[in-house]
Design an enzyme around this catalytic site. Structure first.
Site, PDB file in Angstrom:
ATOM      1  N   GLY A 255       0.846  -1.193   0.000  1.00 61.57           N
ATOM      2  CA  GLY A 255       0.000   0.000   0.000  1.00 61.57           C
ATOM      3  C   GLY A 255       0.872   1.230   0.000  1.00 61.57           C
ATOM      4  O   GLY A 255       2.008   1.198  -0.463  1.00 61.57           O
ATOM      5  N   CYS A 258       2.834   5.551  -2.701  1.00 65.22           N
ATOM      6  CA  CYS A 258       3.746   5.491  -3.859  1.00 65.22           C
ATOM      7  C   CYS A 258       3.473   4.315  -4.795  1.00 65.22           C
ATOM      8  O   CYS A 258       3.156   4.522  -5.965  1.00 65.22           O
ATOM      9  CB  CYS A 258       5.179   5.434  -3.364  1.00 65.22           C
ATOM     10  SG  CYS A 258       5.551   6.816  -2.295  1.00 65.22           S
TER      11      CYS A 258
HETATM   12  C1  UGA Z   1       8.519   3.203  -1.831  1.00 66.84           C
HETATM   13  C2  UGA Z   1       9.933   2.864  -2.348  1.00 66.84           C
HETATM   14  O1  UGA Z   1      10.470   1.783  -1.583  1.00 66.84           O
HETATM   15  C3  UGA Z   1      10.860   4.081  -2.224  1.00 66.84           C
HETATM   16  O2  UGA Z   1      12.132   3.779  -2.798  1.00 66.84           O
HETATM   17  C4  UGA Z   1      10.228   5.255  -3.000  1.00 66.84           C
HETATM   18  O3  UGA Z   1      11.013   6.434  -2.866  1.00 66.84           O
HETATM   19  C5  UGA Z   1       8.846   5.525  -2.423  1.00 66.84           C
HETATM   20  O4  UGA Z   1       8.026   4.337  -2.547  1.00 66.84           O
HETATM   21  C6  UGA Z   1       8.240   6.650  -3.233  1.00 66.84           C
HETATM   22  O5  UGA Z   1       7.974   6.432  -4.419  1.00 66.84           O
HETATM   23  O6  UGA Z   1       8.188   7.784  -2.742  1.00 66.84           O
HETATM   24  P1  UGA Z   1       7.386   3.429   0.594  1.00 66.84           P
HETATM   25  O7  UGA Z   1       6.094   3.517  -0.148  1.00 66.84           O
HETATM   26  O8  UGA Z   1       7.675   4.410   1.668  1.00 66.84           O
HETATM   27  O9  UGA Z   1       8.630   3.499  -0.436  1.00 66.84           O
HETATM   28  O10 UGA Z   1       7.420   1.985   1.299  1.00 66.84           O
HETATM   29  P2  UGA Z   1       8.083   0.569   1.013  1.00 66.84           P
HETATM   30  O11 UGA Z   1       9.018   0.266   2.095  1.00 66.84           O
HETATM   31  O12 UGA Z   1       8.615   0.496  -0.361  1.00 66.84           O
HETATM   32  O13 UGA Z   1       6.822  -0.402   1.145  1.00 66.84           O
HETATM   33  C7  UGA Z   1       5.727  -0.334   0.231  1.00 66.84           C
HETATM   34  C8  UGA Z   1       4.714  -1.406   0.530  1.00 66.84           C
HETATM   35  O14 UGA Z   1       5.218  -2.691   0.203  1.00 66.84           O
HETATM   36  C9  UGA Z   1       4.285  -1.473   1.998  1.00 66.84           C
HETATM   37  O15 UGA Z   1       2.891  -1.621   2.074  1.00 66.84           O
HETATM   38  C10 UGA Z   1       4.973  -2.727   2.516  1.00 66.84           C
HETATM   39  O16 UGA Z   1       4.277  -3.336   3.567  1.00 66.84           O
HETATM   40  C11 UGA Z   1       5.000  -3.596   1.269  1.00 66.84           C
HETATM   41  N1  UGA Z   1       6.067  -4.607   1.285  1.00 66.84           N
HETATM   42  C12 UGA Z   1       7.371  -4.218   1.222  1.00 66.84           C
HETATM   43  C13 UGA Z   1       5.732  -5.939   1.354  1.00 66.84           C
HETATM   44  O17 UGA Z   1       4.542  -6.320   1.413  1.00 66.84           O
HETATM   45  N2  UGA Z   1       6.733  -6.874   1.364  1.00 66.84           N
HETATM   46  C14 UGA Z   1       8.057  -6.517   1.302  1.00 66.84           C
HETATM   47  O18 UGA Z   1       8.917  -7.437   1.299  1.00 66.84           O
HETATM   48  C15 UGA Z   1       8.375  -5.159   1.235  1.00 66.84           C
END
Ligand code: UGA
Length: 437
Positions: A255, A258
């Site tokens: 979610g 981004c």
């Molecule tokens: C994401 C990117 O990781 C950043 O590099 C980017 O700058 C940012 O979007 C943006 O475009 O501004 P963010 O949305 O803060 O960052 O969070 P993430 O850590 O990437 O996680 C995104 C989603 O993926 C979360 O809901 C998380 O729970 C999920 N996720 C992540 C998983 O379900 N499994 C994983 O192994 C990793």
């Protein structure tokens, strides 16, 4: 250097503070007067590790100023960063109104040529288009997409893997080289390319990361069917250095502000260019299915038993260490469960005020301020976000508070051994249920 930052949101504020911390003079502009007033007093609503403290120290050091005064900000700056929001418009196009307004204002009021560095996520071709429109004014338009994550924004800003710089004229980026050098491991991490490639790099990075999550989520269903363990798969494939270990955690889907927005925008952009992107579309639909399947697991557990449809949910933010509820799977799950007639008792460590506002007209959703009180009389606990305090929960206490010892573990935070020890019925993701003995 005198640096202006347009936009005091997550990216604008974090970037401003990190530049200020290096000793640059930073002026951060936002059209939201109340936000600016709060920031001037050291107050921010953004929950981000170390952000408030850094705001306090940089205000005291006099390296950062917050303002709504457009002309003063433009006149002050050598370098102008644009970090305003580009939300999704109905139809999934990227809403460029804030970026357009910022560029129009700068080009209108700047009395000398400026370097405009666009951090906002914008459709490929945007910088080239601005360069063409404003060619007569001699401003430089430079794409500089941002890769920081919510929850670890300061860390990512201070220690990025790379800085991506998109410019048509690499001769003019000395300022940016100097600015980013203290953050980067080596000069090789300062990646210069044409602006359109830089803009597309941002979308591609998010799509790549989201695709890993969606693929693991898809594998989790196969695991459940055949009795395999998604965490074994994760270790098994993550050990391949070509694949790596990150973004391989299965759960209830991604979610945030981004991934969903950028994948929609990428699909829309590609379609406008008459490019078929079936794989990118599949990332989105796999994500939707993942949450739906999880909800269906809950519904079928209840429909096969005579139980009052009352559940507790731990976690609302789209991931831990943030209070951001945008596109949070937990909220979509709540909506889905309400349609199925469930009453919901929800707790999140930092999002309670926003949650209360969100559900103020929904009598079947109760927001709690204590994680254990949220369990009272519920027939099951659902884990929607993997906050550390849930991972370390007192499971004996959980069992005592719940009506039935059932956990739907949407983030796989509990082990089989823990669940067996405390005799919970456990529904993890990609591991198959473990029955109460
Ligand atoms: C994401 C990117 O990781 C950043 O590099 C980017 O700058 C940012 O979007 C943006 O475009 O501004 P963010 O949305 O803060 O960052 O969070 P993430 O850590 O990437 O996680 C995104 C989603 O993926 C979360 O809901 C998380 O729970 C999920 N996720 C992540 C998983 O379900 N499994 C994983 O192994 C990793």
């Amino acid at each position: 250097m005198n640096i202006a930052v347009f936009g005091a949101g997550h990216i604008g504020l974090t970037t401003s503070l990190c530049f200020a911390e290096l000793g640059h003079q930073v002026m951060t502009l936002d059209i939201d007067a109340e936000k600016i007033k709060n920031l001037q007093s050291g107050i921010t609503e953004i929950y981000e590790l170390g952000l408030k403290e850094l705001l306090t120290t940089q205000l005291a050091a006099g390296t950062i100023r917050f303002t709504t005064d457009l002309q003063k900000t433009i006149a002050f700056s050598d370098l102008i960063f644009i970090a305003v929001g580009t939300p999704t418009l109905p139809g999934a196009n990227c809403d460029m109104q804030h970026v357009n307004l910022a560029v129009q204002s700068i080009t209108k009021y700047a009395s000398n040529p400026k370097q405009l560095v666009i951090k906002s996520t914008v459709p490929p071709g945007t910088n080239a288009r601005f360069a063409q429109i404003y060619a007569h004014l001699n401003h430089q338009f430079i794409a500089n997409p941002e890769f920081l994550r919510e929850g670890s924004a300061l860390l990512d800003c201070r220690k990025p893997d790379r800085a991506v710089i998109g410019t048509l004229d690499p001769a003019h980026i000395q300022n940016l080289r100097v600015l980013y050098q203290p953050f980067l491991n080596t000069q090789a991490d300062f990646l210069v390319m044409d602006p359109t490639s830089a803009e597309l790099t941002k979308y591609a990075a998010n799509a790549m990361l989201a695709s890993r999550v969606s693929l693991m989520n898809e594998f989790s269903k196969i695991c459940e069917k055949v009795g395999a363990d998604i965490d074994c798969l994760r270790t098994g494939i993550g050990a391949d250095q070509r694949i790596g270990t990150q973004f391989l955690k299965a759960g209830i889907g991604y979610g945030g502000s981004c991934f969903p927005k950028d994948i929609d925008a990428l699909i829309q952009f590609a379609e406008c260019q008459n490019v078929e992107v079936p794989l990118t579309k599949a990332i989105r639909s796999a994500n939707d299915h993942q949450l739906m399947d999880f909800k269906n697991k809950i519904v079928s557990h209840f429909s096969s038993r005579e139980l009052e449809k009352r559940v507790a949910i731990w976690g609302a933010s789209f991931k831990p260490e943030t209070n951001d509820l945008r596109e949070a799977p937990a909220l979509k799950l709540v909506q889905g469960l309400l349609v199925e007639g469930f009453a919901i008792q929800i707790y999140d460590p930092v999002s309670q005020p926003a949650l209360k506002l969100c559900f103020k007209d929904e009598p079947k959703v109760q927001v709690f301020e204590n994680q254990y009180q949220a369990l009272s009389k519920a027939e099951a606990l659902i884990i929607a976000t993997e906050w550390p305090q849930f991972i370390g929960a007192d499971l004996a206490h959980v069992k005592q508070k719940l009506n039935s010892a059932v956990i739907f573990d949407g983030r796989n935070i509990f082990s089989k051994a823990q669940m067996e020890k405390h005799q919970f019925m456990h529904y993890p993701v990609g591991r198959g249920p473990c029955a109460q003995s």
